[in-house]
Design a protein around this motif. Structure first.
Motif, mmCIF file in Angstrom:
data_model
loop_
_atom_site.group_PDB
_atom_site.id
_atom_site.type_symbol
_atom_site.label_atom_id
_atom_site.label_comp_id
_atom_site.label_asym_id
_atom_site.label_seq_id
_atom_site.Cartn_x
_atom_site.Cartn_y
_atom_site.Cartn_z
ATOM 1 N N MET A 1 1.080 -1.377 0.131
ATOM 2 C CA MET A 1 -0.029 -0.087 -0.038
ATOM 3 C C MET A 1 0.791 1.593 -0.041
ATOM 4 N N THR A 2 0.755 2.020 -1.010
ATOM 5 C CA THR A 2 1.460 3.345 -1.273
ATOM 6 C C THR A 2 0.475 4.377 -1.089
ATOM 7 N N ARG A 3 0.792 5.479 -0.546
ATOM 8 C CA ARG A 3 -0.039 6.609 -0.121
ATOM 9 C C ARG A 3 0.429 8.067 -0.575
ATOM 10 N N PHE A 4 -0.216 8.908 -0.834
ATOM 11 C CA PHE A 4 0.408 10.178 -0.939
ATOM 12 C C PHE A 4 -0.310 11.168 0.357
ATOM 13 N N ALA A 5 0.412 11.989 1.055
ATOM 14 C CA ALA A 5 -0.179 12.843 1.932
ATOM 15 C C ALA A 5 0.070 14.419 1.553
ATOM 16 N N TYR A 6 -0.887 15.276 1.743
ATOM 17 C CA TYR A 6 -0.725 16.720 1.810
ATOM 18 C C TYR A 6 -0.936 17.248 2.865
ATOM 19 N N PHE A 7 0.000 17.889 3.423
ATOM 20 C CA PHE A 7 0.041 18.648 4.601
ATOM 21 C C PHE A 7 -0.309 20.230 4.360
ATOM 22 N N ASP A 8 -1.444 20.277 4.912
ATOM 23 C CA ASP A 8 -2.330 21.918 4.857
ATOM 24 C C ASP A 8 -2.055 22.480 6.165
ATOM 25 N N LEU A 25 -6.099 10.003 10.982
ATOM 26 C CA LEU A 25 -6.518 9.146 9.616
ATOM 27 C C LEU A 25 -6.435 7.855 9.827
ATOM 28 N N GLY A 26 -6.021 7.526 11.179
ATOM 29 C CA GLY A 26 -6.340 6.030 11.501
ATOM 30 C C GLY A 26 -4.902 5.149 11.968
ATOM 31 N N ALA A 27 -3.888 5.953 12.169
ATOM 32 C CA ALA A 27 -2.792 5.376 12.721
ATOM 33 C C ALA A 27 -3.078 4.956 14.395
ATOM 34 N N SER A 211 -3.676 17.898 -7.877
ATOM 35 C CA SER A 211 -4.718 16.986 -8.233
ATOM 36 C C SER A 211 -4.300 15.659 -7.546
ATOM 37 N N MET A 212 -5.265 14.973 -6.801
ATOM 38 C CA MET A 212 -5.257 14.178 -6.208
ATOM 39 C C MET A 212 -6.587 13.254 -5.851
ATOM 40 N N ILE A 213 -6.588 12.011 -5.459
ATOM 41 C CA ILE A 213 -7.991 11.363 -5.048
ATOM 42 C C ILE A 213 -7.924 11.224 -3.255
ATOM 43 N N VAL A 214 -8.690 11.928 -2.756
ATOM 44 C CA VAL A 214 -8.762 12.035 -1.296
ATOM 45 C C VAL A 214 -9.303 10.750 -0.639
ATOM 46 N N ASP A 215 -8.876 10.151 -0.106
ATOM 47 C CA ASP A 215 -9.577 8.978 0.705
ATOM 48 C C ASP A 215 -9.974 9.248 2.062
ATOM 49 N N ARG A 234 -4.034 20.085 9.114
ATOM 50 C CA ARG A 234 -4.996 19.062 8.311
ATOM 51 C C ARG A 234 -4.109 18.524 7.245
ATOM 52 N N VAL A 235 -4.280 17.118 7.285
ATOM 53 C CA VAL A 235 -3.538 16.238 6.491
ATOM 54 C C VAL A 235 -4.586 15.313 5.587
ATOM 55 N N LEU A 236 -4.391 15.755 4.260
ATOM 56 C CA LEU A 236 -5.091 14.889 3.297
ATOM 57 C C LEU A 236 -4.354 13.610 2.818
ATOM 58 N N LEU A 237 -4.990 12.437 2.849
ATOM 59 C CA LEU A 237 -4.589 11.203 2.455
ATOM 60 C C LEU A 237 -5.174 10.598 1.362
#
Length: 395
Positions: A1-8, A25-27, A211-215, A234-237
């Motif tokens: 599983m690989t994910r991208f995170a955006y730190f706002d 986020l679920g950690a 541009s990303m798909i936010v889970d 805010r962290v978008l995963l």
């Protein structure tokens, strides 16, 4: 599983804000607590709670532990991390790299060496828990790439162990070199050295949300209450194409490494080669030999070693032990690296390992691993060039 995170980072970033957002986020908070306790901190506990910041919910993290007054060096902290039985190797390596950014900054602003620099606020147990906890959470969530908004630091002054200093504090400002800083008139310290170091290590780009798909989205609360905005991170995963970035091009990753150098005019070629192999086995990022002319016109070699800050002592020990060197120069170097990954290419001769590098324009460059090329060449009585040509034809 690989994910991208955006730190706002609209209200800055700190270690506890990061850890709170990642837990949101679920950690697994219990797993993070167990990991940190295994560093020799059995009395430490982590509690989380939902709080409101200007009417918005966020996760607040509290690190509870007995009082202490220890000021630690970098090697104390790396030893604690290395001894932890509940932290996997990827999280250990990430935590040590984050601490390395802090160590380089502290050494520079205090005019000392990485071995002698003291961690004050960042060496306290709660900051250690924030960084190590964030590393455990990041690897556990499968985050492999990240981006952040420009970072507001706040203004005014803050009191630290060294007295009153301007915001951003000296170490924070040093860590933020190369990172876009957002304008901010709030007279508070919004970004801490811990938060800045996490961004320095994780983020290869800074700008608006790509541009990303936010889970999922996580919110981590800061300790302060700001009158006009919610003090939270805010962290978008989610997911993003591996080669997608601003303008559709891959970006380089920026970090800092330490270069160790020594001049040798009384070492044999065998000695230098043996030492170079030992240095690579001990975790050096690169080892090179450059011919040079030394005093009295003698021919010599400059032995150069590139390393992470946390591995300096071990590599210097090897240089002194396995060469006639009586002195080692050391300096910090900025570097940019291209995104890369290991791939397997199936050929008529069998599978071969290679590295795929993404160039700034988005194109790929592939190089077959030399050991694999030699292995197949020996098995099939071919040259390594013929093996490489077959592999390239199989792409």
């Amino acid at each position: 599983m690989t994910r991208f995170a955006y730190f706002d980072c609209f209200s800055g970033i700190s270690g506890d804000m990061t850890l709170g957002a990642l837990i949101d986020l679920g950690a697994d908070a219990a797993a993070i607590q167990a990991a940190i306790r295994s560093m020799g901190l059995p009395d430490l506990s982590i509690t989380t709670s939902d709080v409101k910041k200007c009417g918005f919910r966020a996760v607040s993290v509290q690190i509870n532990h007995p009082p202490e007054h220890a000021h630690r060096h970098l090697h104390h902290i790396t030893d604690m991390i290395d001894s932890a039985g509940e932290i996997d190797q990827a999280a250990k390596a990430l935590a040590k790299r984050i601490f390395g950014h802090v160590a380089v900054a502290e050494a520079k602003v205090h005019g000392t060496t990485l071995e002698k620099v003291h961690f004050h606020e960042v060496g306290a147990i709660d900051s250690i828990a924030d960084i190590v906890g964030a590393a455990v959470a990041i690897t556990g969530l499968g985050i492999t790439s990240a981006m952040a908004s420009p970072v507001p630091t706040g203004t005014g002054s803050v009191k630290i162990d060294h007295g009153l200093v301007a915001v951003p504090a000296p170490a924070t400002a040093e860590i933020l070199c190369g990172i876009p800083i957002a304008p901010c008139s709030i007279a508070k310290e919004l970004t801490t050295p811990t938060g800045a170091a996490i961004l320095k290590e994780l983020c290869t780009e800074f700008g608006p949300i790509p541009s990303m798909i936010v889970d999922s989205i996580g919110y981590g609360a800061g300790t302060m209450d700001l009158p006009d905005q919610a003090n939270m991170l805010r962290v978008l995963l989610g997911h993003r194409h591996a080669n997608e970035s601003a303008g559709g091009h891959a970006h380089t990753h920026h970090d800092q490494v330490v270069v160790l150098e020594t001049n040798l005019d009384d070492a044999t070629g065998e000695q230098i080669a043996d030492c170079a192999n030992r240095l690579m086995d001990a975790g050096a990022l690169d080892v090179t030999q450059t011919p040079c002319t030394m005093k009295k016109g003698r021919s010599g070699v400059v032995l150069s070693v590139m390393t992470r800050p946390d591995n300096i002592a071990r590599l210097e020990e090897l240089i002194f032990q396995h060469t006639p060197s009586i002195g080692i120069r050391r300096y910090v170097a900025d570097r940019d690296t291209l995104p890369r990954q290991s791939i397997t290419i199936n050929t008529a001769l069998g599978p071969v390992q290679a590295k795929s590098v993404t160039l700034p324009g988005g194109k790929k460059r592939v190089k077959v691993e030399d050991d694999d090329a030699r292995r197949l060449a020996d098995q099939h009585s071919l040259s390594t060039m013929e093996v490489r040509q077959l592999a390239e034809a199989g792409l």
